[in-house]
Motif scaffolding. Structure first.
Motif, PDB file in Angstrom:
ATOM      1  N   TRP A  68     -31.648  10.784 105.288  1.00 27.70           N
ATOM      2  CA  TRP A  68     -32.995  10.931 105.835  1.00 27.70           C
ATOM      3  C   TRP A  68     -33.091  12.297 106.512  1.00 27.70           C
ATOM      4  O   TRP A  68     -32.318  12.604 107.416  1.00 27.70           O
ATOM      5  N   SER A  69     -34.035  13.087 106.077  1.00 29.10           N
ATOM      6  CA  SER A  69     -34.191  14.430 106.631  1.00 29.10           C
ATOM      7  C   SER A  69     -35.598  14.580 107.187  1.00 29.10           C
ATOM      8  O   SER A  69     -36.582  14.267 106.500  1.00 29.10           O
ATOM      9  N   SER A  70     -35.696  15.068 108.396  1.00 27.26           N
ATOM     10  CA  SER A  70     -37.008  15.207 109.041  1.00 27.26           C
ATOM     11  C   SER A  70     -37.780  16.423 108.561  1.00 27.26           C
ATOM     12  O   SER A  70     -38.994  16.501 108.748  1.00 27.26           O
ATOM     13  N   SER A  71     -37.073  17.406 107.954  1.00 24.94           N
ATOM     14  CA  SER A  71     -37.737  18.626 107.498  1.00 24.94           C
ATOM     15  C   SER A  71     -36.783  19.386 106.588  1.00 24.94           C
ATOM     16  O   SER A  71     -35.581  19.089 106.534  1.00 24.94           O
ATOM     17  N   PRO A  72     -37.269  20.381 105.859  1.00 20.22           N
ATOM     18  CA  PRO A  72     -36.364  21.207 105.046  1.00 20.22           C
ATOM     19  C   PRO A  72     -35.320  21.931 105.888  1.00 20.22           C
ATOM     20  O   PRO A  72     -34.214  22.192 105.393  1.00 20.22           O
ATOM     21  N   TYR A  73     -35.643  22.262 107.137  1.00 23.42           N
ATOM     22  CA  TYR A  73     -34.642  22.897 108.012  1.00 23.42           C
ATOM     23  C   TYR A  73     -33.454  21.959 108.228  1.00 23.42           C
ATOM     24  O   TYR A  73     -32.285  22.376 108.144  1.00 23.42           O
ATOM     25  N   ALA A  74     -33.741  20.696 108.512  1.00 20.02           N
ATOM     26  CA  ALA A  74     -32.662  19.728 108.708  1.00 20.02           C
ATOM     27  C   ALA A  74     -31.876  19.521 107.426  1.00 20.02           C
ATOM     28  O   ALA A  74     -30.645  19.341 107.468  1.00 20.02           O
ATOM     29  N   THR A  75     -32.532  19.570 106.285  1.00 15.97           N
ATOM     30  CA  THR A  75     -31.829  19.410 105.015  1.00 15.97           C
ATOM     31  C   THR A  75     -30.838  20.540 104.786  1.00 15.97           C
ATOM     32  O   THR A  75     -29.706  20.307 104.320  1.00 15.97           O
ATOM     33  N   SER A 125     -24.922   7.892  89.520  1.00 16.01           N
ATOM     34  CA  SER A 125     -23.776   7.007  89.756  1.00 16.01           C
ATOM     35  C   SER A 125     -22.793   7.050  88.603  1.00 16.01           C
ATOM     36  O   SER A 125     -21.592   6.847  88.793  1.00 16.01           O
ATOM     37  N   THR A 126     -23.282   7.327  87.421  1.00 13.29           N
ATOM     38  CA  THR A 126     -22.401   7.361  86.250  1.00 13.29           C
ATOM     39  C   THR A 126     -21.550   8.619  86.217  1.00 13.29           C
ATOM     40  O   THR A 126     -20.369   8.568  85.879  1.00 13.29           O
ATOM     41  N   HIS A 127     -22.115   9.737  86.606  1.00 12.15           N
ATOM     42  CA  HIS A 127     -21.453  11.020  86.384  1.00 12.15           C
ATOM     43  C   HIS A 127     -20.902  11.682  87.644  1.00 12.15           C
ATOM     44  O   HIS A 127     -20.206  12.692  87.522  1.00 12.15           O
ATOM     45  N   TYR A 128     -21.224  11.175  88.816  1.00 12.79           N
ATOM     46  CA  TYR A 128     -20.742  11.806  90.048  1.00 12.79           C
ATOM     47  C   TYR A 128     -20.142  10.751  90.967  1.00 12.79           C
ATOM     48  O   TYR A 128     -20.641   9.620  91.052  1.00 12.79           O
ATOM     49  N   LYS A 129     -19.104  11.153  91.681  1.00 15.17           N
ATOM     50  CA  LYS A 129     -18.442  10.235  92.596  1.00 15.17           C
ATOM     51  C   LYS A 129     -19.268   9.966  93.846  1.00 15.17           C
ATOM     52  O   LYS A 129     -19.177   8.888  94.424  1.00 15.17           O
ATOM     53  N   GLN A 130     -20.060  10.951  94.273  1.00 15.21           N
ATOM     54  CA  GLN A 130     -20.843  10.803  95.503  1.00 15.21           C
ATOM     55  C   GLN A 130     -22.310  11.126  95.216  1.00 15.21           C
ATOM     56  O   GLN A 130     -22.784  12.219  95.523  1.00 15.21           O
ATOM     57  N   PRO A 131     -23.029  10.204  94.613  1.00 16.58           N
ATOM     58  CA  PRO A 131     -24.471  10.427  94.402  1.00 16.58           C
ATOM     59  C   PRO A 131     -25.237  10.261  95.711  1.00 16.58           C
ATOM     60  O   PRO A 131     -24.951   9.379  96.513  1.00 16.58           O
ATOM     61  N   VAL A 132     -26.228  11.127  95.916  1.00 16.91           N
ATOM     62  CA  VAL A 132     -26.982  11.147  97.170  1.00 16.91           C
ATOM     63  C   VAL A 132     -28.476  11.174  96.848  1.00 16.91           C
ATOM     64  O   VAL A 132     -28.925  11.951  95.999  1.00 16.91           O
ATOM     65  N   LEU A 133     -29.216  10.314  97.524  1.00 19.44           N
ATOM     66  CA  LEU A 133     -30.681  10.340  97.481  1.00 19.44           C
ATOM     67  C   LEU A 133     -31.172  10.924  98.792  1.00 19.44           C
ATOM     68  O   LEU A 133     -30.963  10.345  99.856  1.00 19.44           O
ATOM     69  N   LEU A 134     -31.816  12.074  98.727  1.00 21.52           N
ATOM     70  CA  LEU A 134     -32.335  12.746  99.911  1.00 21.52           C
ATOM     71  C   LEU A 134     -33.824  12.451 100.038  1.00 21.52           C
ATOM     72  O   LEU A 134     -34.615  12.793  99.161  1.00 21.52           O
ATOM     73  N   ILE A 135     -34.224  11.819 101.124  1.00 18.34           N
ATOM     74  CA  ILE A 135     -35.632  11.544 101.419  1.00 18.34           C
ATOM     75  C   ILE A 135     -36.064  12.536 102.496  1.00 18.34           C
ATOM     76  O   ILE A 135     -35.622  12.452 103.638  1.00 18.34           O
ATOM     77  N   GLU A 136     -36.901  13.467 102.099  1.00 17.18           N
ATOM     78  CA  GLU A 136     -37.259  14.582 102.968  1.00 17.18           C
ATOM     79  C   GLU A 136     -38.709  14.459 103.423  1.00 17.18           C
ATOM     80  O   GLU A 136     -39.618  14.357 102.606  1.00 17.18           O
ATOM     81  N   PHE A 137     -38.901  14.481 104.722  1.00 21.37           N
ATOM     82  CA  PHE A 137     -40.241  14.455 105.304  1.00 21.37           C
ATOM     83  C   PHE A 137     -40.759  15.885 105.460  1.00 21.37           C
ATOM     84  O   PHE A 137     -40.009  16.851 105.318  1.00 21.37           O
ATOM     85  N   GLU A 138     -42.013  15.997 105.774  1.00 22.78           N
ATOM     86  CA  GLU A 138     -42.629  17.315 105.888  1.00 22.78           C
ATOM     87  C   GLU A 138     -42.431  17.883 107.284  1.00 22.78           C
ATOM     88  O   GLU A 138     -42.283  17.157 108.258  1.00 22.78           O
ATOM     89  N   GLU A 139     -42.445  19.202 107.328  1.00 24.53           N
ATOM     90  CA  GLU A 139     -42.285  19.889 108.608  1.00 24.53           C
ATOM     91  C   GLU A 139     -43.501  19.658 109.499  1.00 24.53           C
ATOM     92  O   GLU A 139     -44.629  19.594 109.032  1.00 24.53           O
TER      93      GLU A 139
END
Length: 967
Positions: A862-869, A788-802
């Motif tokens: 929210w990502s259901s798998s690495p493919y979706a990411t 949040s300090t250094h980027y305008k659009q910080p993103v937290l990616l929560i990735e589930f397993e395939e």
């Protein structure tokens, strides 16, 4: 190094060509490592640059050692690990030769350009059955083929069962490896069969029957497995009932196959079904332990199993118990297992009692307890005369030890006796030039079995009747079992504050007696250690004569030691050690044992067994437990040593899971190879897309700018799409998938974030387990604060397993990682997670809510798998400039608030704490003033112009009232 057999040479002739790439599928045990080592020897030259990938650390060491035996020593196979610096790796690559490197290091070095990819001669890939689109090997192959279309790639596998699951598995493996030729060599291949059938070892199959008690326990366990499988079929309708049978449940991969089917709906699978799956695993272990452990160890395991199923870790009664334990078959298991160890005679308590030890007999009792010489029998059914064995003092009066021995022990003793007689008979026929040694090799499937067999053979009494040769060892096991059980009972009684009458008194007596003996034994051992360094040496004659308390069997014991080349310490009078003066006859007591007196116990160790056989060169091999793989190795060993006669004793329990599992394993391998041969015959060759680095502009460089410009025209850019990836992220499959989606991957050491998509978008990727760990440690708060300090659009990616359910409920098993004792420190400044353990009521969802409240600019994907990411990343990069690598590395290296987005998180949080400033207008205030100090210097009217009349007055009054108070 053993010479190559004819079919080995045929295989090498087909695959050694450096201009071709092939996949070799071969049966286990017929020499895969020998082929790989010979191929590496062929390419061992400074003019070549050859890499070995996908090898474990043990395999790297074994292959390097075998290459050294073959003459590849300068420099031989060099292993590249994380300890090797980048500059050192660059220098090694320039020298050429053979390298074994981890997939992560190989990928990063190829992306950095440290490896001259266009100069790579070839790559050898082990365990090709594990190659998928998400595996690191697939990533390596794509990077390799971008800049090198002439180098070879040789892939190897001896696990055909893993390439027969799913739809076109062989085609998928060949596609990811980008090869079109596959060679299949099963044991029934005409070349292999013709070679190995020339000289077959002399195999003696011994099908030993189990005892009556073992047979009943075995049948009861199988019955419990059948009931459990039937219940699992009923509760899980998605399972393929065809594969759910007891024969398949004998294999360890059965659990993985069932779990793979249920993973997509795991959050819908009830606790009962999960318990049933665990029960199948437990019952499988019971079958293995029944045939592997002695009766006392098996009973001890059952005791722990019952205790863990009755009481949970907190000491409370378990709610969900295993259903199979409530069946009649389970009662048979527990009852027969106890009868194999001992029986209880209540009347013996009134007739007999344990005699109180006298002080003058303390030395004799200590010897009875530790050595059990002539005191390993029972008084049940024996006449009261001088020949009746004396009952040990530590044995409860109502207990009659049975101590049923494993039938294979007796068979093993008979086999060793036969081998000894055969060795004596052949001795006159063998010369010094005859190949092989008389060392006896005993192979087993586990280190525990080897340890138990070692104890049995070292303490075996050959004069005892069959089935009681290991009585001395079993009595020691029973003594230890009773001691631990009495101690556990004592601790339980002490914890609960209850007394249990005479039984507790008796158990305490046993425990105290055993503890006293152990104390005396430790003291005597300490005395021996203290005296050993300074006591004067005495001869055997002097040691036998010293004092009046010499051991009567000293001469017999020393003769026994001399025969077996064993040095043993024994206590003389006054606790003085017997030190032998053996300087004149050193070789009689020390040195190498002759092969005729050597028995080697070893666990099956895959391809390393080939080298072991060549080093020991045994003529007699005992397979204590069946192994299809090792039988093949013995066949290769026999044909690699002309003139060497090999006899193999194949031990197996008749009508047991051991026999069924072995036969099923033979059938599974045969069926797998047959299916692979059919798939190869009717498979369409895959077409590989040539992707070359630095090629002309393609579709990946064409980006839509705006639909309002010339009706949605496409603008051609010369800058390829790229993503900056932190080096630690190359352990995941996402970089490989991004590269497969025509995105250039740039490795870098990032201080903030895991992926930099654009100059403004920074992504922190978290798997579910990593998310839980970050919450518990408080690391996630720091990461979000820095983004949040250094980027305008910080993103937290929560990735589930395939291939797993897209739901948090699927991870209920890991809830214990989230929960814990203590209080959760949540404040305005740090309202996510403190360093202390979270409260019991905390969950992942509630913590994510706190996270979003603390950092409102952090976006959660929210990502259901690495493919979706990978798809999401491409959408986020659309119409955006590419990130700069140098700037991304510098960001966060020094905590500068003017770097990146120019947002000071602490100042923003301070603004939001002021009256009149909310989450809705904080951005507006930040656009009007440059600092908090500037806001404090504004007049009331100016503040009201920014915030409004009422909010502005509230904010101005709060600031200036505070100033007056400080004054």
């Amino acid at each position: 190094m053993a010479p190559l057999l004819s079919f080995h040479k045929t295989i090498l002739e087909k695959i050694h060509d450096p201009s071709t790439s092939e996949l070799l599928l071969i049966s286990r045990g017929i020499g895969l490592r020998r082929i790989v080592c010979k191929l590496l020897q062929i390419y061992d030259s400074p003019q070549n640059l050859v890499f070995l990938v996908n090898a474990s650390q043990d395999e790297q060491s074994a292959i390097g050692e075998e290459l050294g035996v073959m003459g590849c020593r300068d420099p031989g196979l060099r292993m590249i690990e994380f300890e090797t610096g980048r500059k050192d790796r660059q220098d090694l690559y320039k020298r050429g030769g053979l390298f074994s490197v981890t997939s992560q290091i190989f990928t990063v070095d190829m992306l950095y350009g440290d490896i001259p990819i266009h100069l790579i001669t070839g790559i050898l890939v082990l365990h090709a059955e594990k190659v998928t689109i998400t595996s690191p090997v697939a990533f390596i192959v794509r990077l390799y083929r971008e800049k090198n279309q002439t180098g070879f790639l040789k892939a190897f596998s001896d696990q055909p069962e893993h390439i027969t699951n799913g739809l076109s598995p062989l085609k998928n493996v060949m596609k990811e490896l980008q090869i079109r030729t596959v060679h299949i060599y099963p044991r029934f291949h005409v070349d292999v069969k013709a070679c190995l059938d020339k000289k077959q070892p002399d195999v003696i199959e011994i099908h030993q029957h189990m005892t009556d008690a073992m047979r009943e326990i075995h049948h009861a366990i199988v019955q419990c497995m059948t009931i459990t499988l039937s219940e699992l079929k009923r509760t899980s309708t998605d399972l393929d009932t065809e594969d759910l049978n007891v024969d398949e449940a004998y294999f360890k991969d059965f659990d993985h196959r069932v779990r793979r089917v249920l993973d997509k709906e795991w959050h819908k699978v009830g606790l009962k079904a999960r318990q049933l799956m665990n029960d199948i695993h437990t019952l499988r272990e019971l079958l293995e332990f029944l045939l592997r452990y002695d009766a006392v160890k098996f009973q001890n395991y059952l005791d722990h199993l019952v205790a863990s199923n009755t009481v949970n870790e907190q000491g409370n009664a378990r709610v969900h118990q295993s259903p199979w334990m409530l069946t009649d078959a389970a009662h048979t298991i527990f009852e027969q297992s106890k009868r194999r160890c001992y029986t209880i005679d209540p009347s013996a308590k009134r007739i007999s009692s344990t005699p109180a030890p006298r002080h003058d007999e303390d030395e004799e009792e200590w010897a009875i307890l530790d050595e059990l010489e002539r005191n390993d029998g029972t008084s049940n059914g024996a006449s009261k005369n001088e020949s009746m064995p004396k009952r040990p003092s530590w044995l409860p009066p109502t207990m009659n030890p049975v101590l049923e021995e494993l039938p294979k022990w007796t068979v093993l003793a008979d086999v060793l006796q036969e081998i000894e007689e055969e060795t004596m008979r052949r001795q006159s026929q063998l010369t010094a030039l005859s190949p092989g040694t008389n060392t006896v090799l005993i192979m087993s499937s586990s280190a525990i079995t080897c340890e138990e067999l070692s104890d049995f053979l070292s303490q075996m009494d050959s004069t005892s009747p069959r089935g009681q040769q290991g009585r001395k060892m079993m009595m020691k096991h029973l003594r230890l079992y009773l001691s631990k059980k009495a101690e556990a009972t004592k601790q339980e009684s002490h914890t609960q504050g209850k007394s249990n009458g005479s039984r507790d008194k008796r158990d305490d007596g046993i425990s105290e007696a055993l503890q006293k003996k152990d104390r005396e034994r430790r003291e005597r051992a300490a005395n021996r250690r203290r005296i050993r360094g300074g006591a004067p040496a005495a001869t055997l004659k002097d040691a036998g004569r010293s004092g009046s308390g010499g051991h009567p069997d000293t001469d017999e014991a020393m003769a026994l030691l001399s025969q077996n080349h064993i040095v043993l310490e024994g206590a003389g009078s006054n606790d003085q050690p017997m030190v032998l003066d053996i300087e004149s006859t050193f070789d009689d007591y020390y040195g190498l044992l002759v092969p005729e007196q050597t028995v080697v116990l070893r666990k099956y160790h895959e391809d390393s067994d080939d080298q072991m056989l060549q080093e020991i060169q045994p003529r007699f091999i005992v397979l204590y437990e069946p192994s299809l793989e090792f039988i093949r190795r013995v066949e290769v060993y026999r044909n690699s040593n002309p003139g060497l006669g090999v006899r193999v004793y194949f031990l197996q329990y008749h009508d047991s899971s051991e026999e069924v599992k072995y036969l099923r394993q033979v059938r599974r391998e045969k069926e797998s190879f047959e299916r692979l041969i059919k798939d190869r015959g009717r498979m369409l060759m895959p077409i590989f897309e040539e992707r070359r680095s630095g090629s002309s502009v393609n579709d990946s460089l064409i980006k839509t700018i705006s639909s309002r410009i010339a009706g949605g025209r496409k603008d051609v850019t010369i800058e390829p799409s790229r993503v900056i990836v932190d080096l630690r992220e190359f352990r995941s499959s996402l970089p490989s998938l991004l590269h497969a989606a025509q995105v250039n991957i740039v490795p870098a050491t990032l201080t903030i974030g895991d992926y930099i998509l654009t100059p403004d978008i920074c992504v922190e990727r978290k798997s579910i387990r990593d998310l839980i760990s970050s919450f518990n440690s408080g690391r996630l708060y720091t990461q979000c604060e820095m983004m949040s300090t250094h980027y305008k659009q910080p993103v937290l990616l929560i990735e589930f397993e395939e291939n797993k359910s897209f739901s948090f409920e699927a991870f209920e098993e890991a809830k214990s990682l989230v929960k814990g004792g203590g209080k959760q420190a949540v404040s305005k400044k740090s309202s996510v997670i403190s360093d202390g353990p979270p409260s019991v009521s905390a969950t992942i969802q509630s913590k994510l809510v706190l996270l979003t409240l603390t950092f409102p600019r952090v976006r959660i994907i929210w990502s259901s798998s690495p493919y979706a990411t990978a798809d999401v990343f491409q959408d986020l990069k659309l119409n955006s400039p590419e990130p700069d690598v140098d700037k991304a590395i510098l960001i966060g290296a020094e905590d500068d608030p003017n770097v990146g987005a120019g947002v000071n998180a602490a100042a923003e949080e301070l603004l939001r704490s002021l009256p009149g400033i909310t989450a809705k207008n904080v951005k507006h205030v930040m656009s009007k003033v440059n600092s908090v100090q500037e806001l404090c210097e504004l007049s009331l009217r100016e503040v009201q112009e920014i915030l409004g009349v009422e909010p502005g007055k509230a904010c101005w009054d709060f600031i200036h009232r505070g100033d007056r108070k400080r004054k």
